[in-house]
Design an enzyme around this catalytic site. Sequence first.
Site, PDB file in Angstrom:
ATOM      1  N   ILE A  45       0.780  -1.207   0.001  1.00  0.00           N
ATOM      2  CA  ILE A  45      -0.044   0.036  -0.111  1.00  0.00           C
ATOM      3  C   ILE A  45       0.821   1.328   0.077  1.00  0.00           C
ATOM      4  O   ILE A  45       1.838   1.312   0.728  1.00  0.00           O
ATOM      5  CB  ILE A  45      -0.894   0.095   1.112  1.00  0.00           C
ATOM      6  N   CYS A  46       0.620   1.991  -0.935  1.00  0.00           N
ATOM      7  CA  CYS A  46       1.442   3.364  -0.933  1.00  0.00           C
ATOM      8  C   CYS A  46       1.061   4.382  -0.129  1.00  0.00           C
ATOM      9  O   CYS A  46      -0.048   5.126  -0.629  1.00  0.00           O
ATOM     10  CB  CYS A  46       1.623   3.791  -2.392  1.00  0.00           C
ATOM     11  N   LEU A  47       1.231   4.695   1.048  1.00  0.00           N
ATOM     12  CA  LEU A  47       0.731   5.525   1.924  1.00  0.00           C
ATOM     13  C   LEU A  47       2.039   6.075   2.855  1.00  0.00           C
ATOM     14  O   LEU A  47       2.507   5.274   3.491  1.00  0.00           O
ATOM     15  CB  LEU A  47      -0.373   4.777   2.841  1.00  0.00           C
ATOM     16  N   ASP A  58       0.715   9.767  -6.705  1.00  0.00           N
ATOM     17  CA  ASP A  58       1.780   8.745  -5.693  1.00  0.00           C
ATOM     18  C   ASP A  58       1.394   7.372  -5.649  1.00  0.00           C
ATOM     19  O   ASP A  58       0.629   6.744  -4.847  1.00  0.00           O
ATOM     20  CB  ASP A  58       1.781   9.212  -4.250  1.00  0.00           C
TER      21      ASP A  58
END
Lengths: 267, 139
Positions: free
Chosen positions: B74-76, B107
């Site tokens: 997960i891109c966070l 992103d």
Amino acid sequence: MSATDLNLITSFLFVNNSITIFYFGKEGENCKFSPLYPEAHMPVRIPFQEGLGQKFCQPSGTGIDLGFFELDDLSKPSQTEDVFPLVIYVEAGLPTPSSDEPPISQPTSSQSTQAVLVKNNNGFFQAKVIRQILWVEGIRYELRDIYGISNSDETGFNDEEPEKDCVICMSEPKDTAVLPCRHMCMCSECAKELRLQTNKCPICRQPIEELIEIKDVITYKVDLHISMQSLLLHSLSLMDSNSVFTSSNYDRAFTTQNDYGNLRELE
Amino acid sequence: MANSNLPRRIIKETQRLLSEPAPGISASPSEENMRYFNVMILGPSQSPYEGGVFKLELFLPEEYPMASPKLGRICLDILKDKWSPALQIRTVLLSIQALLSAPNPDDPLSENVAKHWKANEAEAVETAKEWTRLYASGV
């Protein structure tokens, strides 16, 4: 509005012995103030009884005619920030030296509330407090809010109350604040541990310059009895001499104190 | 094994996750390892993921909370450089839920999907709905 309407009388609740109002007061050494325009207003030192919850009203005739000043000059501090349009200087009572004792060279304790005067929608001037300085035993402190102090004197809260505990271990009460951002959010153990890992405040991620442990917040406040005035002065309002002074009642101001009263040593 | 010496914070967080779950989020620890959570996040209403059930695995490393929880891909930012020990399992899962409501194609995890999203959002939303039906219907 005529010039006479602008004659100001300052009034507020207060707790200590003498009060001096400076208009365009300039801070000098040892937190003493002097008027920038002595020809326009010469400050008068007004003695007062000790005791809580008193109301202060500047005696008639000792006010200032603000009509002489530009609104811009009244509504902000000087460029160098050492002159404020309104300075309320409160001196804590020194013990009266008895005649058979040598005079004690004890430094005066004082608190100065430095404010600007802004016109509200009704055309009246209102004081907006910019900063407050304490002078206690020869040390200058600037009063700052600390974010995240809970009302730890309140009983009946169960210990699961999340805001009271350190955000990291969630077990110990928080007692450490981060400077310069002033987030009180950790216990001292976790604060130490955090510093080994990161330089950022857990709440706002600003760089940590210093950690301060605030041991017994309540006692600290009571000792610095004088600091209570700061809150009362938050409800300070200025109006023309025909207006009736109203402020929030004392109890409320006192409650508010739980969020204040912590000191930051500047020098 | 790993359940002995579980920090009090993890116990507290777990208790609160179970007793006061955030709406649309469930997280329950595995019996064998209390640092390992099975997570389900419901697709937010009025998002392409509505009706979907998104299963995640979350693991609290030894350094937690000084280090972030480990999740899948997960891109966070808060799972990476923006992690703060003041964040919790609950706040991380709420952030993921919010990411489903407001995807951030600037992103992305997948360049292709992000490209598609930016070029033709309506079509990308349809694909997201379709994939939610196919892969996240919860049965």
